[in-house]
Design a protein around this motif. Structure first.
Motif, PDB file in Angstrom:
ATOM      1  N   VAL B 116       0.945  -1.189   0.002  1.00  9.37           N
ATOM      2  CA  VAL B 116      -0.151   0.162  -0.084  1.00  9.37           C
ATOM      3  C   VAL B 116       0.843   1.333  -0.090  1.00  9.37           C
ATOM      4  O   VAL B 116       0.620   2.127  -0.785  1.00  9.37           O
ATOM      5  N   LEU B 120       1.057   4.187  -2.930  1.00  5.50           N
ATOM      6  CA  LEU B 120       0.782   5.611  -2.407  1.00  5.50           C
ATOM      7  C   LEU B 120       2.089   6.480  -2.943  1.00  5.50           C
ATOM      8  O   LEU B 120       2.018   7.838  -3.448  1.00  5.50           O
ATOM      9  N   THR B 128      -6.870   9.621  -1.151  1.00  4.43           N
ATOM     10  CA  THR B 128      -7.751   8.793  -0.665  1.00  4.43           C
ATOM     11  C   THR B 128      -7.356   7.326  -0.752  1.00  4.43           C
ATOM     12  O   THR B 128      -7.124   6.848  -1.980  1.00  4.43           O
ATOM     13  N   VAL B 129      -7.445   6.530   0.261  1.00  2.00           N
ATOM     14  CA  VAL B 129      -7.516   4.969   0.157  1.00  2.00           C
ATOM     15  C   VAL B 129      -8.895   4.404   0.341  1.00  2.00           C
ATOM     16  O   VAL B 129      -9.466   4.799   1.593  1.00  2.00           O
ATOM     17  N   VAL B 151      -0.928   4.558   5.577  1.00  2.00           N
ATOM     18  CA  VAL B 151      -1.944   5.560   5.075  1.00  2.00           C
ATOM     19  C   VAL B 151      -1.888   7.159   5.685  1.00  2.00           C
ATOM     20  O   VAL B 151      -1.989   8.062   5.151  1.00  2.00           O
ATOM     21  N   LYS B 152      -2.025   6.833   7.100  1.00  5.02           N
ATOM     22  CA  LYS B 152      -2.104   8.231   7.724  1.00  5.02           C
ATOM     23  C   LYS B 152      -0.863   8.985   7.940  1.00  5.02           C
ATOM     24  O   LYS B 152      -0.629   9.984   7.789  1.00  5.02           O
ATOM     25  N   ARG B 154       1.136   9.134   5.406  1.00  2.00           N
ATOM     26  CA  ARG B 154       1.049   9.946   4.237  1.00  2.00           C
ATOM     27  C   ARG B 154      -0.040  11.189   4.123  1.00  2.00           C
ATOM     28  O   ARG B 154      -0.209  11.646   3.167  1.00  2.00           O
ATOM     29  N   LYS B 156      -3.210  10.805   3.851  1.00  2.00           N
ATOM     30  CA  LYS B 156      -4.512  10.357   2.954  1.00  2.00           C
ATOM     31  C   LYS B 156      -5.629  10.246   3.788  1.00  2.00           C
ATOM     32  O   LYS B 156      -5.663   9.891   5.075  1.00  2.00           O
ATOM     33  N   LEU B 158      -8.683   8.020   4.822  1.00  3.13           N
ATOM     34  CA  LEU B 158      -8.982   6.327   4.636  1.00  3.13           C
ATOM     35  C   LEU B 158     -10.158   5.862   5.129  1.00  3.13           C
ATOM     36  O   LEU B 158     -10.909   6.305   6.076  1.00  3.13           O
TER      37      LEU B 158
END
Lengths: 361, 361
Positions: B116, B120, B128-129, B151-152, B154, B156, B158
């Motif tokens: 992931v 990204l 957004t993921v 994810v966080k 970076r 984005k 979630l």
């Protein structure tokens, strides 16, 4: 409780019993039989041979479905509004980028076919007409047959919000040429909210094939394709199907014309009692609804304390007005599982509340 | 009937009793109390202090809601798919004009945080993921905590499809930083389908304020605004609320950690029994789901006749595989109202069916 709002409507004991049926596989054979039977039953009351699709959502959900399944951004639509739900249809279409011309009729009045014809002739680019059959916010029913005639004479697509009319008030989908007709389970169908219905004519399918608005959950094609195998594309509100199966059997037994006649009698009783009590009715008497009666509160009285007193002391629940008339009007629902006795009970209680409120005032 | 599909799940008697409650005014005080209590109960199991919104629709409906409430046409999104429901999330976003990059993981495997992160980093334009926590089609659970971390890190947004996990499998919404988490009533919540849930973080609200996709029925702002007055913007599936109120009280009594532990035990029993019977499990054993177990049918056996035999002769309903694996795999749901006894009953019956099918073959 004496629940007299224009939906959710009271549930007969047989329906309540059905609602507590244990869950089943929504992709199994039993569900396939139920959706088949229920779809046929709905078609009988929609008076249509068109496709009849059952979606999981509210009446507003199926209004959105009708828009996104038949229209494209920038497409010209005439939206005929005689109250709050007509306003909602228009503003919803506008939100989706549709180019909406609104024919706004003053609250309490119905739209006339001539006015609709005139609005259509003023802009030949209009492809589609959105119209409310029965406006729940004002207790007014549009003369749909004559409106449909001028719309179909001009070759436009006709989308009808019949949410609070189909199954209770005569709406001849096929005979009048209504392309998309909508309803919701918690209205005349005597079941809880959670399911919404749309009939779709061959002309509506043609439009659907060209319609560019994005759609997934509400997609009519998916619903039709899955229905051919006795399923829905997404997990449906299974318990409401159980209730609807029983309710439609009860409705078939009573008979379609008998149900319409009963709604007529009950509504007349409600209006007569209101007038006897000196209340001023909201709707033009020529277009008063057979499923909901709206009336103004007596001069200087606020709707909310009256409704609360009615609930707290007489266990009777009626609805406040809507929009600009929230505080100055009240509404009594009489659709689905209702007879004259329910109306008498409601009006007797209302009479007592009003006389006490007047004495206090 | 022994209903062992991954939703709808069986209803406890207390819930069935609640489902047949007479209708009430959805804009009245009693409904306001119910939606207040139920919202708090859901927040406890979502492990969140974020807003929790209840919509009338299916799981697919709330997936659509998450997309249209947070994204704009052309916006870049990474969609992590480990099966059919991940595929659905990606294709749905694409249908709404979102620019979807798909991270496709082979069926039966989980996504790894590194993959992931790499996806990204390959395109910093991604905002957004979309990720499935528990993939119902393959019985595989993603390592969400570690995925959420990358994810966080970076920055984005979630969005987590937790439809078949929240309330059954540990999902720490706030601690892990999940901005939007989705679930559906017919999964671990022991009530019928018809309601769907979304938790919405402050960061998701910021995105929502800028998101350009059109929305009416699914609009999160309207749901939040009405909830403040104990209502929903559109008529909700009232009976499912009645059931959910009772179900959440039962869940509170059992306790969140206890429920997660029970799902762990039951799932282990299901997998052990399947392996003992010589069945090949679908999911990577390190990421096997605690709510659904998928396995391949024995060589040369079709899933459908096995499932039919199980239903017709042992009153036990399990689910077929999905997508490319419809005919070659079967799935057993073990979420919500389930214990080891239910699994033993299911696996005993399955064993008999398989031995008879082998004898026939």
């Amino acid at each position: 409780m004496n629940l007299r709002i224009p939906g959710p409507t009271p549930l007969p004991p047989e329906v309540r019993e059905a609602l507590q049926t244990q869950m089943i596989n929504h992709r199994g054979r039993v569900f396939g039989q139920i959706i088949g039977e229920v779809t046929e039953g709905l078609k009988h009351f929609f008076q249509t041979e068109n496709d009849l699709l059952i979606l999981t959502g509210s009446g507003t959900g199926v209004m959105e479905a009708a828009i996104v399944n038949t229209l494209s951004p920038g497409e010209k639509v005439l939206s005929v509004s005689i109250g709050n739900f007509g306003d909602r249809f228009a503003s919803m279409a506008a939100k989706f980028g549709v180019d909406v011309t609104k024919l706004q009729i003053p609250a309490g009045h119905a739209a006339q076919a001539d006015a609709v014809a005139q609005a259509l002739d003023a802009d030949p680019g209009i492809t589609t007409v959105l119209v409310t059959h029965n406006e729940t916010s004002t207790g007014t029913t549009n003369p749909l047959e004559s409106i449909a005639r001028v719309v179909k004479q001009r070759g436009k697509l006709l989308i009808v919000d019949g949410i609070s009319s189909v199954g209770s008030i005569d709406l001849k989908t096929d005979e009048w040429g209504c392309d998309v007709v909508l309803s919701g389970s918690q209205k005349g169908w005597m079941v809880p909210p959670g399911l919404a219905f749309a009939s779709v004519s061959p002309f509506a399918w043609e439009r659907h094939a060209q319609a560019k608005l994005p759609r997934v959950y509400w997609d009519f094609s998916d619903a039709k394709r899955y229905l051919e195998h006795g399923e829905t594309p997404w997990t449906p509100a299974v318990s409401i199907f159980f209730g609807l199966q029983v309710a439609l059997r009860m409705m078939r037994e009573e008979g379609r014309e008998e149900i319409f006649a009963r709604h007529g009698r009950v509504a007349q009783r409600c209006r007569d009692r209101a007038v006897e009590m000196g209340l001023k009715l909201f709707a033009d008497p020529h277009h008063a609804s057979n499923t909901v009666t709206a009336f103004y509160t007596p001069e200087g009285m606020d709707s909310r304390p009256l409704a609360n007193m009615l609930e707290d002391e007489y266990d009777t629940v009626i609805a406040l007005g809507q929009g600009a008339y929230t505080n100055t009007s009240l509404r009594i629902g009489h659709l689905g599982w209702v007879d004259e006795h329910d109306i008498d009970l409601t009006m007797d209680s209302l009479e007592k509340v009003l006389s006490r409120a007047t004495a206090k005032g």
